[in-house]
Design a protein around this motif. Structure first.
Motif, PDB file in Angstrom:
ATOM      1  N   SER A 118       5.191  -1.814   1.713  1.00 47.34           N
ATOM      2  CA  SER A 118       3.833  -1.932   1.163  1.00 47.34           C
ATOM      3  C   SER A 118       2.812  -1.313   2.108  1.00 47.34           C
ATOM      4  CB  SER A 118       3.480  -3.399   0.888  1.00 47.34           C
ATOM      5  OG  SER A 118       3.422  -4.131   2.100  1.00 47.34           O
ATOM      6  N   GLY A 119       3.067  -1.431   3.413  1.00 50.74           N
ATOM      7  CA  GLY A 119       2.175  -0.783   4.372  1.00 50.74           C
ATOM      8  C   GLY A 119       2.194   0.719   4.229  1.00 50.74           C
ATOM      9  N   ILE A 120       3.386   1.280   4.022  1.00 52.59           N
ATOM     10  CA  ILE A 120       3.509   2.730   3.835  1.00 52.59           C
ATOM     11  C   ILE A 120       2.843   3.167   2.537  1.00 52.59           C
ATOM     12  CG2 ILE A 120       5.147   4.612   3.460  1.00 52.59           C
ATOM     13  CD1 ILE A 120       7.091   3.045   5.287  1.00 52.59           C
ATOM     14  N   SER A 121       3.117   2.449   1.453  1.00 50.07           N
ATOM     15  CA  SER A 121       2.576   2.825   0.142  1.00 50.07           C
ATOM     16  C   SER A 121       1.056   2.813   0.132  1.00 50.07           C
ATOM     17  CB  SER A 121       3.122   1.870  -0.930  1.00 50.07           C
ATOM     18  OG  SER A 121       4.528   1.925  -0.970  1.00 50.07           O
ATOM     19  N   GLY A 122       0.468   1.867   0.874  1.00 48.98           N
ATOM     20  CA  GLY A 122      -0.984   1.736   0.865  1.00 48.98           C
ATOM     21  C   GLY A 122      -1.724   2.902   1.504  1.00 48.98           C
ATOM     22  N   VAL A 123      -1.077   3.582   2.456  1.00 54.07           N
ATOM     23  CA  VAL A 123      -1.775   4.652   3.194  1.00 54.07           C
ATOM     24  C   VAL A 123      -1.165   6.033   2.981  1.00 54.07           C
ATOM     25  CG1 VAL A 123      -2.463   3.007   4.986  1.00 54.07           C
ATOM     26  CG2 VAL A 123      -0.361   4.352   5.290  1.00 54.07           C
ATOM     27  N   LEU A 124      -0.022   6.110   2.304  1.00 58.97           N
ATOM     28  CA  LEU A 124       0.749   7.352   2.270  1.00 58.97           C
ATOM     29  C   LEU A 124      -0.032   8.540   1.708  1.00 58.97           C
ATOM     30  CD1 LEU A 124       3.399   8.805   2.770  1.00 58.97           C
ATOM     31  CD2 LEU A 124       4.187   8.040   0.521  1.00 58.97           C
ATOM     32  N   LEU A 125      -0.647   8.367   0.542  1.00 59.80           N
ATOM     33  CA  LEU A 125      -1.330   9.494  -0.090  1.00 59.80           C
ATOM     34  C   LEU A 125      -2.543   9.943   0.729  1.00 59.80           C
ATOM     35  CD1 LEU A 125      -1.114   8.590  -3.893  1.00 59.80           C
ATOM     36  CD2 LEU A 125       0.497   9.863  -2.461  1.00 59.80           C
ATOM     37  N   TYR A 126      -3.237   8.984   1.344  1.00 60.86           N
ATOM     38  CA  TYR A 126      -4.378   9.346   2.199  1.00 60.86           C
ATOM     39  C   TYR A 126      -3.889  10.080   3.455  1.00 60.86           C
ATOM     40  CZ  TYR A 126      -7.136   6.300  -0.778  1.00 60.86           C
ATOM     41  OH  TYR A 126      -7.759   5.731  -1.864  1.00 60.86           O
ATOM     42  N   TYR A 127      -2.733   9.671   3.967  1.00 63.24           N
ATOM     43  CA  TYR A 127      -2.124  10.361   5.114  1.00 63.24           C
ATOM     44  C   TYR A 127      -1.751  11.799   4.754  1.00 63.24           C
ATOM     45  CZ  TYR A 127       2.057  11.799   7.759  1.00 63.24           C
ATOM     46  OH  TYR A 127       3.007  12.518   8.448  1.00 63.24           O
ATOM     47  N   LEU A 128      -1.133  11.991   3.590  1.00 63.97           N
ATOM     48  CA  LEU A 128      -0.736  13.338   3.171  1.00 63.97           C
ATOM     49  C   LEU A 128      -1.947  14.226   2.923  1.00 63.97           C
ATOM     50  CD1 LEU A 128       2.224  12.513   0.730  1.00 63.97           C
ATOM     51  CD2 LEU A 128       2.361  13.405   3.059  1.00 63.97           C
ATOM     52  N   LYS A 129      -3.010  13.636   2.397  1.00 62.86           N
ATOM     53  CA  LYS A 129      -4.228  14.424   2.158  1.00 62.86           C
ATOM     54  C   LYS A 129      -4.849  14.871   3.478  1.00 62.86           C
ATOM     55  CE  LYS A 129      -8.576  14.361  -0.427  1.00 62.86           C
ATOM     56  NZ  LYS A 129      -8.198  15.445  -1.334  1.00 62.86           N
ATOM     57  N   ALA A 130      -4.865  13.954   4.465  1.00 60.38           N
ATOM     58  CA  ALA A 130      -5.474  14.280   5.750  1.00 60.38           C
ATOM     59  C   ALA A 130      -4.597  15.210   6.579  1.00 60.38           C
ATOM     60  CB  ALA A 130      -5.751  12.998   6.531  1.00 60.38           C
ATOM     61  N   ALA A 131      -3.273  14.986   6.548  1.00 62.21           N
ATOM     62  CA  ALA A 131      -2.371  15.752   7.406  1.00 62.21           C
ATOM     63  C   ALA A 131      -2.056  17.134   6.845  1.00 62.21           C
ATOM     64  CB  ALA A 131      -1.078  14.966   7.626  1.00 62.21           C
ATOM     65  N   PHE A 132      -1.918  17.241   5.521  1.00 67.30           N
ATOM     66  CA  PHE A 132      -1.477  18.508   4.929  1.00 67.30           C
ATOM     67  C   PHE A 132      -2.413  19.034   3.840  1.00 67.30           C
ATOM     68  CE2 PHE A 132       2.452  16.270   6.289  1.00 67.30           C
ATOM     69  CZ  PHE A 132       2.844  17.164   7.278  1.00 67.30           C
TER      70      PHE A 132
END
Length: 439
Positions: A251-265
């Motif tokens: 759940s921790g991963i799911s909550g931030v994953l898309l925002y992480y991908l947007k910022a990183a890539f």
């Protein structure tokens, strides 16, 4: 396939509206990242307010789900599956309707408020009540396969939802979603048959008029009874621990994953839809075909352990992603880790008797909600920190790597799990301590 048709036939009026509901929800996922980032941080790819707001929502929902999931599970045992399903599936209509009207900053905040309330009631509870519905009409020996087919349909619905998100103009996505959600509730109201024989318990509906003290006492007794069912069963107690640590990480991963991908890539709606579709397409085959074929050999425990191991690989690849193609490779592990849900439902179903399906499923889901409450407290600030220019070292996915350690702990307990049915005489004794939730 003939057997599959016979087993799924009595469930058609449950599964068809649920598929509409899942499609409607999934088609908004990839778009919401752009909508919230655009409203709260115009022109930026990294949006800390959106990450924190998402984490706050997850925390609040986790607090209330600890109570709501067991309560809704027991209510479905006592007053029927259909009214509880209607309640849970209809709550999603209102927050998305706001985004149909406007996607301004004020409406996005209002969306988060209504969506938080919606999640308190519906997140997790729809699946729990649906699983209890299946247990009412499907023999125990065939439930693992049926649960897998249902989660396979869930994945197929996600694929359809992601394809709609990929090719529909953004301005139409929320309108289509609201239309599907309304159709789902109407269809379920008209065609879904009740499976719980309520009898005399329906006469207790007047208990809603009792004083607040009686209601609180009844809820306390019912929660204590549900806890007793789980704590006194080695199988249910073990699967609760497994589910807690797994949910704490995932759940921790799911909550931030898309925002992480947007910022990183720099991923946008189209890339999000493609990644989510990779998981969905592969998981359809693994759940509809793979699990029913593997279950006789590996049993629920073997499938559960393999799925958790795949989740660990999934998390590590995302956390260490060094190029834009690596997230696509990581998503491929979704073909295996999606089997966690049907395997968990099957273990819980085997560990409880037919009259306590909703209570057991709801209680374990409540344990999962505790994990989903705790995970954003660490994941939101940690992710925001490592995505910022103030990060102590260059590893944007460091928080995701840490989350994978929780799934390692989950795997440890899963390896020690023993799947056993409850003794009949013990179940009879436990019935004497049950109190209706609203009596």
């Amino acid at each position: 396939m003939v057997g599959a048709k016979e087993l799924l036939k009595p469930l058609i009026h449950l599964l068809f509206p649920l598929c509409m509901h899942w499609i409607a929800e999934e088609m908004t996922v990839s778009v919401l990242v752009d909508v919230t980032t655009g409203a709260l941080c115009p022109g930026d790819t990294t949006c800390s307010p959106a990450i924190y707001l998402n984490g706050l929502q997850q925390t609040i929902v986790g607090i209330f789900k600890m109570v709501m999931l067991p309560v809704l599970g027991q209510l479905s045992d006592e007053y029927g599956r259909k009214p509880l399903l209607l309640l849970t599936v209809s709550t999603t209509i209102f927050p998305f309707a706001l985004l149909v009207i406007s996607k301004s900053k004020e409406f996005v905040y209002a969306y988060y408020v209504l969506r938080t309330i919606s999640y308190m009631i519906s997140q997790g509870s729809i699946f729990c009540i649906a699983v209890a519905y299946v247990a009412d009409v499907v023999d125990n020996s065939k439930r693992a396969a049926v649960f897998s087919w249902i989660t396979g349909l869930f994945s197929a619905s996600h694929v359809v939802g992601n394809l709609l998100a990929r090719f529909l103009p953004e301005s139409y996505i929320f309108e289509v979603s609201v239309a599907l959600l309304l159709s789902c509730s109407i269809y379920m109201y008209l065609f879904l048959e009740e499976t719980v024989k309520q009898g005399e318990k329906m006469e207790k509906s007047s208990s809603f008029l009792y004083g607040a003290l009686e209601v609180v006492q009844a809820r306390y007794k019912s929660m204590r009874y549900a806890a007793t069912i789980v704590v006194t069963s080695p199988t249910l107690k073990s699967i609760s621990i497994v589910s807690f640590f797994y949910e704490l990480g995932m759940s921790g991963i799911s909550g931030v994953l898309l925002y992480y991908l947007k910022a990183a890539f720099g991923f946008d709606k189209n890339q999000f839809s493609e990644i989510l579709s990779v998981v969905g397409i592969g998981s359809i085959a693994s759940q509809l075909v793979g699990l029913p074929l593997l279950n006789p050999c590996l049993k629920e425990k073997g499938i559960l352990c393999a799925a958790i191991l795949a989740s660990i690989a999934y998390a590590l690849l995302y956390g260490l992603a060094w190029a834009p193609w690596v997230p696509y490779l990581s998503a491929a592990f979704g073909v295996i880790f999606v089997l966690i849900k049907p395997a968990t439902y099957a273990v819980i179903s085997k560990g409880s008797n037919s009259t306590n399906q909703g209570k057991a499923q709801g209680f374990v889901a409540g344990v999962q909600s505790i994990a989903s409450l705790l995970s954003p407290l660490a994941m939101s600030p940690l992710t925001s920190w490592f995505l910022s220019s103030d990060a102590p070292f260059n590893c944007k996915g460091f928080s995701i790597i840490l989350a994978s350690l929780c799934m390692v702990v989950s795997l440890y307990f899963a390896l020690a799990l023993k799947v056993e049915a409850p003794p009949d005489n013990e179940l009879e004794n436990e019935e004497s301590i049950e109190a209706p939730l609203l009596s």
